[in-house]
Design an enzyme around this catalytic site. Structure first.
Site, PDB file in Angstrom:
ATOM      1  N   CYS A  10       0.899  -1.178   0.007  1.00  5.72           N
ATOM      2  CA  CYS A  10       0.002  -0.144  -0.002  1.00  5.72           C
ATOM      3  C   CYS A  10       0.976   1.305  -0.222  1.00  5.72           C
ATOM      4  O   CYS A  10       2.109   1.169   0.526  1.00  5.72           O
ATOM      5  CB  CYS A  10      -0.992   0.145   1.236  1.00  5.72           C
ATOM      6  SG  CYS A  10      -1.839  -1.401   1.428  1.00  5.72           S
ATOM      7  N   ARG A  16       4.973   0.471  -5.707  1.00  5.30           N
ATOM      8  CA  ARG A  16       4.951  -0.447  -4.732  1.00  5.30           C
ATOM      9  C   ARG A  16       3.857  -1.468  -4.924  1.00  5.30           C
ATOM     10  O   ARG A  16       3.999  -2.631  -4.173  1.00  5.30           O
ATOM     11  CB  ARG A  16       4.470   0.495  -3.683  1.00  5.30           C
ATOM     12  CG  ARG A  16       5.367   1.688  -3.163  1.00  5.30           C
ATOM     13  CD  ARG A  16       4.646   2.517  -2.254  1.00  5.30           C
ATOM     14  NE  ARG A  16       4.501   2.155  -0.983  1.00  5.30           N
ATOM     15  CZ  ARG A  16       5.444   2.020   0.179  1.00  5.30           C
ATOM     16  NH1 ARG A  16       6.809   2.525  -0.043  1.00  5.30           N
ATOM     17  NH2 ARG A  16       5.315   1.390   1.382  1.00  5.30           N
ATOM     18  N   TRP A  48      -3.086  -2.766  -1.745  1.00  4.91           N
ATOM     19  CA  TRP A  48      -2.430  -4.074  -2.245  1.00  4.91           C
ATOM     20  C   TRP A  48      -3.151  -5.095  -1.352  1.00  4.91           C
ATOM     21  O   TRP A  48      -2.603  -5.111   0.125  1.00  4.91           O
ATOM     22  CB  TRP A  48      -0.938  -4.078  -2.110  1.00  4.91           C
ATOM     23  CG  TRP A  48      -0.405  -5.487  -2.571  1.00  4.91           C
ATOM     24  CD1 TRP A  48       0.146  -5.507  -3.890  1.00  4.91           C
ATOM     25  CD2 TRP A  48      -0.022  -6.704  -1.855  1.00  4.91           C
ATOM     26  NE1 TRP A  48       0.468  -6.867  -4.222  1.00  4.91           N
ATOM     27  CE2 TRP A  48       0.669  -7.558  -2.853  1.00  4.91           C
ATOM     28  CE3 TRP A  48       0.119  -7.115  -0.572  1.00  4.91           C
ATOM     29  CZ2 TRP A  48       1.239  -8.582  -2.739  1.00  4.91           C
ATOM     30  CZ3 TRP A  48       0.580  -8.371  -0.256  1.00  4.91           C
ATOM     31  CH2 TRP A  48       1.159  -9.127  -1.460  1.00  4.91           C
ATOM     32  N   ASN A  67      -1.473   1.925   5.811  1.00  4.68           N
ATOM     33  CA  ASN A  67      -0.411   0.884   5.181  1.00  4.68           C
ATOM     34  C   ASN A  67       0.094   0.059   6.291  1.00  4.68           C
ATOM     35  O   ASN A  67       0.638   0.594   7.275  1.00  4.68           O
ATOM     36  CB  ASN A  67       0.859   1.631   4.763  1.00  4.68           C
ATOM     37  CG  ASN A  67       1.975   0.937   4.001  1.00  4.68           C
ATOM     38  OD1 ASN A  67       1.833  -0.462   3.923  1.00  4.68           O
ATOM     39  ND2 ASN A  67       2.864   1.566   3.657  1.00  4.68           N
ATOM     40  N   GLY A  68      -0.042  -1.153   6.097  1.00  6.27           N
ATOM     41  CA  GLY A  68       0.504  -2.161   7.195  1.00  6.27           C
ATOM     42  C   GLY A  68      -0.469  -3.388   7.463  1.00  6.27           C
ATOM     43  O   GLY A  68      -1.548  -3.632   6.752  1.00  6.27           O
ATOM     44  N   GLU A 126      18.266 -15.613 -10.024  1.00  9.14           N
ATOM     45  CA  GLU A 126      18.023 -13.988 -10.175  1.00  9.14           C
ATOM     46  C   GLU A 126      17.246 -14.101 -11.985  1.00  9.14           C
ATOM     47  O   GLU A 126      16.178 -13.438 -12.197  1.00  9.14           O
ATOM     48  CB  GLU A 126      19.014 -13.388 -10.135  1.00  9.14           C
ATOM     49  CG  GLU A 126      18.720 -11.774 -10.423  1.00  9.14           C
ATOM     50  CD  GLU A 126      17.734 -11.191  -9.592  1.00  9.14           C
ATOM     51  OE1 GLU A 126      17.035 -11.898  -8.754  1.00  9.14           O
ATOM     52  OE2 GLU A 126      17.093 -10.227 -10.094  1.00  9.14           O
ATOM     53  N   LYS A 139      13.488 -12.976 -12.578  1.00  8.32           N
ATOM     54  CA  LYS A 139      13.470 -11.670 -13.368  1.00  8.32           C
ATOM     55  C   LYS A 139      12.277 -12.207 -14.401  1.00  8.32           C
ATOM     56  O   LYS A 139      11.639 -11.418 -14.584  1.00  8.32           O
ATOM     57  CB  LYS A 139      14.443 -11.283 -14.049  1.00  8.32           C
ATOM     58  CG  LYS A 139      15.547 -10.423 -13.590  1.00  8.32           C
ATOM     59  CD  LYS A 139      14.966  -8.915 -12.755  1.00  8.32           C
ATOM     60  CE  LYS A 139      14.355  -9.055 -11.596  1.00  8.32           C
ATOM     61  NZ  LYS A 139      14.808  -8.939 -10.387  1.00  8.32           N
ATOM     62  N   GLU A 151       8.751 -13.098 -13.223  1.00  4.97           N
ATOM     63  CA  GLU A 151       8.107 -11.799 -12.552  1.00  4.97           C
ATOM     64  C   GLU A 151       7.582 -10.824 -13.512  1.00  4.97           C
ATOM     65  O   GLU A 151       6.487 -10.162 -13.487  1.00  4.97           O
ATOM     66  CB  GLU A 151       8.447 -11.090 -11.489  1.00  4.97           C
ATOM     67  CG  GLU A 151       9.793 -10.710 -11.493  1.00  4.97           C
ATOM     68  CD  GLU A 151      10.802 -10.235 -10.114  1.00  4.97           C
ATOM     69  OE1 GLU A 151       9.837  -9.710  -9.161  1.00  4.97           O
ATOM     70  OE2 GLU A 151      11.868  -9.724 -10.446  1.00  4.97           O
ATOM     71  N   HIS A 186      18.438 -35.528 -11.283  1.00  2.00           N
ATOM     72  CA  HIS A 186      17.691 -36.337 -10.019  1.00  2.00           C
ATOM     73  C   HIS A 186      16.210 -36.121 -10.155  1.00  2.00           C
ATOM     74  O   HIS A 186      15.506 -35.839  -9.071  1.00  2.00           O
ATOM     75  CB  HIS A 186      18.592 -35.850  -8.698  1.00  2.00           C
ATOM     76  CG  HIS A 186      19.716 -36.500  -8.507  1.00  2.00           C
ATOM     77  ND1 HIS A 186      20.252 -37.779  -8.509  1.00  2.00           N
ATOM     78  CD2 HIS A 186      20.900 -35.675  -8.737  1.00  2.00           C
ATOM     79  CE1 HIS A 186      21.451 -37.622  -8.652  1.00  2.00           C
ATOM     80  NE2 HIS A 186      21.947 -36.368  -8.566  1.00  2.00           N
ATOM     81  N   LYS A 188       6.596  -3.789  -4.554  1.00  2.51           N
ATOM     82  CA  LYS A 188       8.027  -3.485  -4.515  1.00  2.51           C
ATOM     83  C   LYS A 188       8.512  -3.638  -3.064  1.00  2.51           C
ATOM     84  O   LYS A 188       9.782  -4.261  -2.706  1.00  2.51           O
ATOM     85  CB  LYS A 188       8.266  -2.155  -4.883  1.00  2.51           C
ATOM     86  CG  LYS A 188       9.604  -1.493  -4.966  1.00  2.51           C
ATOM     87  CD  LYS A 188      10.479  -1.618  -6.169  1.00  2.51           C
ATOM     88  CE  LYS A 188      11.699  -1.461  -6.050  1.00  2.51           C
ATOM     89  NZ  LYS A 188      12.549  -2.416  -6.901  1.00  2.51           N
TER      90      LYS A 188
HETATM   91  C1  G6P Z   1       9.861  -8.064  -3.383  1.00  2.00           C
HETATM   92  C2  G6P Z   1      10.313  -7.202  -4.681  1.00  2.00           C
HETATM   93  C3  G6P Z   1      11.685  -8.133  -5.022  1.00  2.00           C
HETATM   94  C4  G6P Z   1      12.559  -7.731  -3.942  1.00  2.00           C
HETATM   95  C5  G6P Z   1      12.115  -8.343  -2.406  1.00  2.00           C
HETATM   96  C6  G6P Z   1      13.002  -7.921  -1.320  1.00  2.00           C
HETATM   97  O1  G6P Z   1       9.547  -9.194  -3.473  1.00  2.00           O
HETATM   98  O2  G6P Z   1       9.468  -7.407  -5.696  1.00  2.00           O
HETATM   99  O3  G6P Z   1      12.211  -7.440  -6.298  1.00  2.00           O
HETATM  100  O4  G6P Z   1      13.820  -8.510  -4.175  1.00  2.00           O
HETATM  101  O5  G6P Z   1      10.918  -7.834  -2.162  1.00  2.00           O
HETATM  102  O6  G6P Z   1      12.662  -6.496  -1.200  1.00  2.00           O
HETATM  103  P1  G6P Z   1      13.812  -5.788  -0.432  1.00  2.00           P
HETATM  104  O7  G6P Z   1      13.577  -4.425  -0.505  1.00  2.00           O
HETATM  105  O8  G6P Z   1      13.935  -6.234   1.020  1.00  2.00           O
HETATM  106  O9  G6P Z   1      15.386  -5.894  -1.191  1.00  2.00           O
END
Ligand code: G6P
Length: 588
Positions: A2, A27, A73, A97-98, A463, A467, A470, A486, A583
């Site tokens: 949020c 976010r 969110w 937010n929270g 990673e 990527k 997502e 395996h 985010k």
């Molecule tokens: C979310 C984001 C990711 C990020 C992760 C950790 O899932 O979408 O891109 O790697 O949070 O976030 P941080 O701010 O702790 O690196």
């Protein structure tokens, strides 16, 4: 997660609040809403979907000088208009937010008092509780204190009250919130990009600090309602940080900032081939736990490889949501490193608190200055990535990887390897300027992709795979190359796409054998390596520059990011705001 924006001042509030909310879109959210005071009444408008849809329902020319806005969110209750914020109960209207962990208990108590709830959210108990205490106290600030004393969980709140149409109130615990004074009024916001169009001044609120804002002044209180004075900070980046500047997407813009981000991070810690004072000494630590979420955890996996190899210190990398509940074995020589771009990720923050409670030293590797994780850790090392707006992290990953390589050298205790960083920016630039369309076209047609690699390359597979998932919604799996046989190899058939990453010479023959095994099952192979070999086991090759292993991951990740971007573009995905993602995940 949020996002909150509020404004009170001499100008029209709605355009400012909506503009701020748009800068918080990164976010992640699924609905949005605003409350504003007009004609001596509090009006609320909410809509499911994008802020543009909300905007269409509003008359921005309305001369309202107070507004609070929210992007939601969903956590408690489905995505619909009733569950969207702001929520109003009695005389109180709130954006939150929270997460309120004890909301069911509070709801039951208030229901017994005759209060009727309309939504399925945890948030609605907040205005209900505020109204309940306000009726007893007849004082808004006292009602806020009583309310927050009863709430468990995390919250940043923007509050307006029917009985006080000249003020706006805000409070935070656990979730981020800033106050930002501008020439014509004052903002509250979840993050700095929301206010950069209007001001570069901001004040960070500490836990449980309450603010009362009016048109041209604000007063901050602690939770005993003692007045406090706080320093006004100046955001040092430029307004451009939050702008697209001609790029189609923030993700692409941010990837193209990687050359600068690398240099900024390196130069912040190193001068003339020596560490500056900005890099403390960590000699005392004999074992390291790295804790993080998402991509930051994959940086932790890279760190494990580098630190164990070069500094000879055992490293345990864990995802924070597990670490905070598992049994951890550490002693006074353990250093717990939390890696987090935002510095606000709930699980990472709680893992940090757990280690602190156990008396263990903590180091935060963070991008956002003065974020909760940065403030609470014993040591903090900042990466110099600047604001990252696209949900999928790119430049922050590269900056964290750069810093991890530097930290490895510091832990090793010799400076020799610092020379490997010199000139690396030229390789970064060259990789950024390549065209990855042909690979992206192939990947965009595949419904299943496998990334395979060993050790540090496996961390990069994780990673690369994330990527791709997502941003383009293609199912993809990262697996240690030797583990493939395996079980997972049963999924490899004609034309299954396998991306092999192999940058470590000492184990390249092993990974190549695994790639040959999948080729024998007719897989389609994209081979990413820093060593050209003429062989027929791959269909496409991406040849990376050959640099020392300590800095190699900084380069390897670049094609993975650009390919994910190109694939998402071909598939018409919402690149900067992938569905369901946030985010900064400030809830558990
Ligand atoms: C979310 C984001 C990711 C990020 C992760 C950790 O899932 O979408 O891109 O790697 O949070 O976030 P941080 O701010 O702790 O690196």
């Amino acid at each position: 997660m949020c996002g909150i924006v509020g404004y009170i001042g001499k100008e029209k509030a709605l355009p400012k609040v909506l503009s701020g909310l748009k800068f918080l879109e990164y976010r992640g959210y699924d609905s949005a809403g605003v409350a504003y005071i007009y004609d001596n009444e509090i009006k609320i408008t909410k809509e499911v979907g994008r802020i543009n849809s909300l905007e269409k329902l509003l008359d921005l020319s309305i001369p309202s000088n107070i507004a609070i806005g929210h992007t939601r969110w969903a956590t408690h209750g489905e995505v619909n208009i009733i569950n969207s914020h702001p929520h109003k109960v009695g005389k109180f209207t709130v954006v939150h937010n929270g997460i309120i962990e004890n909301y069911l208990k509070i709801k039951e108590k208030l229901q017994k008092e005759g209060i009727i709830f309309k939504s399925s959210t945890d948030t609605e108990v907040i205005p209900a509780l505020l109204d309940y205490y306000y009726q007893k106290e007849n004082n808004i600030l006292k009602a806020i204190v009583k309310t927050i004393n009863e709430l468990e969980g995390s919250f940043a709140l923007g509050i307006i009250c029917d009985d006080d149409k000249n003020n706006l109130y805000a409070i935070r615990r656990g979730s981020p919130l800033i106050i930002a004074p501008s020439n014509d009024g004052i903002f509250i916001a979840s993050d700095i990009p929301a206010i950069l169009n209007y001001t570069n001044k901001y004040i960070l609120l500490n836990e449980n600090e309450i603010v009362k804002l009016s048109k041209n002044e604000y007063q901050i209180y602690d939770n005993k309602l003692n007045k406090i004075i706080k320093e006004i900070k100046i955001y040092e980046g430029s307004q451009d940080d939050a702008m697209l500047n001609g790029y189609d997407h923030y993700m692409l813009k941010e990837i193209h900032e990687e050359e600068k981000v690398f240099l900024d991070t390196f130069n912040y810690y190193v001068e003339n081939n020596k560490f500056k004072d900005t890099m403390p000494n960590f000699k005392k630590y004999q074992n390291i736990h790295i804790v993080a979420c998402g991509s930051a955890y994959y940086v932790g996996c890279i760190a494990k490889s580098l630190i164990e190899n070069y500094a000879n210190i055992p490293v345990y990398a864990s995802v924070a949501s597990e670490y905070r509940y598992q049994k951890n074995f550490y002693d006074q020589n353990t250093l717990v490193i939390i890696i987090s771009q935002s510095g606000e990720t709930a699980d990472s923050l709680e893992a940090l608190r757990k280690a602190k409670n156990d008396g263990i030293d903590t180091l935060a590797i963070v991008n956002v200055a003065m974020s909760s994780i940065a403030r609470e850790a014993k040591y903090t090392l900042y990466v110099k990535a600047g604001p990252e707006i696209a949900v999928a992290t790119t430049k922050a990953f590269l900056a964290q990887t750069t810093l991890i390589a530097l930290l490895t050298i510091k832990l090793q205790g010799q400076n020799d390897l610092l020379k490997e960083f010199i000139g690396l920016e030229k390789h970064i630039r060259e990789l950024l300027n390549r065209n990855y369309q042909e690979y992206a076209k192939i990947i965009s047609k595949s419904n299943n992709t496998f990334f395979i690699g060993r050790l540090v390359d496996y961390a990069l597979c994780l990673e690369g795979s994330l990527k791709l998932k997502e941003t383009s919604y293609i199912n993809s799996v990262a697996i240690q190359a030797g583990e493939l046989k395996h079980g997972t190899i049963s999924l490899i058939t004609d034309n299954t796409l396998v991306i092999g990453i192999c940058t470590k010479k000492d184990i390249s023959s092993k990974t190549i054998s695994n790639l040959k095994e999948v080729k024998a099952r007719k897989a389609n192979i994209i081979y990413i390596t820093n060593e050209f070999i003429e062989d027929n086991f791959y269909d496409q090759i991406i040849l990376l520059p050959k640099v020392n292993d300590i800095v190699m991951p900084i380069l390897t990740v670049i094609p993975l990011q650009l390919i994910a971007y190109e694939v998402a573009k071909i598939r018409g995905c919402d690149i900067d705001k992938p569905r369901n993602l946030a985010k900064s995940v400030t809830v558990e």
